[in-house]
Design a protein around this motif. Sequence first.
Motif, PDB file in Angstrom:
ATOM      1  N   ARG A  20       1.068  -1.058   0.078  1.00 13.42           N
ATOM      2  CA  ARG A  20       0.033  -0.019   0.043  1.00 13.42           C
ATOM      3  C   ARG A  20       0.929   1.333  -0.072  1.00 13.42           C
ATOM      4  N   ALA A  21       1.801   1.313   0.699  1.00 11.63           N
ATOM      5  CA  ALA A  21       2.995   2.629   0.894  1.00 11.63           C
ATOM      6  C   ALA A  21       3.313   2.661  -0.558  1.00 11.63           C
ATOM      7  N   ARG A  22       3.667   1.719  -1.343  1.00  9.85           N
ATOM      8  CA  ARG A  22       4.157   1.792  -2.758  1.00  9.85           C
ATOM      9  C   ARG A  22       3.256   2.678  -3.566  1.00  9.85           C
ATOM     10  N   THR A  23       2.025   2.498  -3.124  1.00 10.08           N
ATOM     11  CA  THR A  23       1.003   3.160  -4.164  1.00 10.08           C
ATOM     12  C   THR A  23       0.785   4.535  -3.727  1.00 10.08           C
ATOM     13  N   MET A  24       0.973   4.815  -2.498  1.00 10.37           N
ATOM     14  CA  MET A  24       1.170   6.023  -1.940  1.00 10.37           C
ATOM     15  C   MET A  24       2.119   7.008  -1.748  1.00 10.37           C
ATOM     16  N   MET A  25       3.132   6.547  -2.185  1.00  7.13           N
ATOM     17  CA  MET A  25       4.644   7.248  -1.898  1.00  7.13           C
ATOM     18  C   MET A  25       4.614   8.689  -2.363  1.00  7.13           C
ATOM     19  N   ARG A  26       5.188   9.421  -1.607  1.00  8.26           N
ATOM     20  CA  ARG A  26       5.022  10.886  -1.890  1.00  8.26           C
ATOM     21  C   ARG A  26       6.307  11.287  -2.804  1.00  8.26           C
ATOM     22  N   GLU A  27       6.346  12.332  -3.314  1.00  8.58           N
ATOM     23  CA  GLU A  27       7.611  12.810  -4.073  1.00  8.58           C
ATOM     24  C   GLU A  27       8.575  13.440  -3.012  1.00  8.58           C
ATOM     25  N   PRO A  28       9.733  13.047  -3.247  1.00  2.00           N
ATOM     26  CA  PRO A  28      10.832  13.627  -2.122  1.00  2.00           C
ATOM     27  C   PRO A  28      10.522  15.132  -2.210  1.00  2.00           C
ATOM     28  N   ALA A  29      10.671  15.530  -1.084  1.00  2.49           N
ATOM     29  CA  ALA A  29      10.737  17.433  -0.601  1.00  2.49           C
ATOM     30  C   ALA A  29      11.743  17.838  -1.611  1.00  2.49           C
TER      31      ALA A  29
END
Length: 421
Positions: free
Chosen positions: A412-421
């Motif tokens: 699930r985390a792979r589908t929700m991964m944020r773009e690096p700041a």
Amino acid sequence: MGPIRRLAMVSLHTSPLDQPGTGDAGGMNVYVVELARRLAARDIEVDIFTRATSSSHGLVVEAFPGVAVHHVHAGPFEGLTKHELPAQLCVFARELLRAEAAHPVGHYDALHSHYWLSGQVGALARDRWRVPLVHSMHTMAKVKNAALAQGDLAEPQARLIGEQQVVEAADLLIANTDLEAKQLINLYDAEPGRVEVVYPGVDLEVFTPLEEHARAAARAELDLPPGSSVLLFAGRIQPLKGPDVLLRAVAVLLARRPELRSSLVVPVVGGPSGTGLERPTALTALAAQLGIDDVVRFVPPVGQQQLARWYAAADAVAVPSYNESFGLVAAEAQACGTPVVAAAVGGLTTVVRHEHSGLLVEGHDPEPWAQALLRIVDDEPLRAALRAGAPVQAGQFSWEATADRCLEAYDRARTMMREPA
């Protein structure tokens, strides 16, 4: 995205190879080891990165088939307290990134960090590796500071800030219980959609009830007299865990029922930890001060197989902690068929089912603790009922289920991964 094949775990401040029950080694160590073993059994390669605390440690140690522990050199091997470790985060992060750089791009599919120090490093690795960061707090400073034990020290502001940063950086947070999930949301403003509840587990093959003859044999092996009433504490000896609460309750119990002195045994299995390291003999001194040193027995930390025998030999296991995100000792003891008397705090209210697998006690006053312990000592039908209910309650917590749920969380985390700041 394909299935998870390689996972990096970060457990910076304590090695999963350390003996639980002393120093900084406790339930989190067990969690990391048992989860890694179960994931490896599903053909997932697990690399665990931890800070080297001895020159004798190999750089890479195979803990189990498919599980490698990497000892990262960051700071002196000995002498650093947990509060001094933030100064080593940059060195640890550099060495972690260097280890991954030896592999082709995309070597890891996900990253799981444990405790806020590891989360700080994990946030940097996440951005460099472009993999999701899943984080487990295990304990939280705001929760601990809200219910400090007498003589304990408040967690520093640096940790409060660091935890907040990790909450904001993680793609997904794993909470041990529904209560911990609410604390993450209410105290740290975690996004509800980025918090997953995954119960820790118990090794139900190691921690299992004994038949009466085997229980009698365990008592003989542990030098516990036949017919004695055994009230056990197991864990790290520090104010947070409240072992003094048990000793003070035993003193009250014996003042009320002096005839029990000849048959009562109170083993304390564990070693000094945390702020308890500053006064390593405080608990033995308290036993003498209370006049109960004749019934209290101090036992060094033991491995899981031996710990299971201590649990099974006891009439009750006391868990008087001021806070627990889960309460692994309570779950393990119940799996052995032993009732638990626990403080009604944190995850213990999930792990222990009141009047079914044990007794929950509000607060830490010795009087109600003495009453609860005396109920188990005196009431044989209650004790038998709790012994029957304890393994049923513990049966809902298995490491296999934990591994399955964590795998779902990684995906699930792979589908929700944020773009690096």
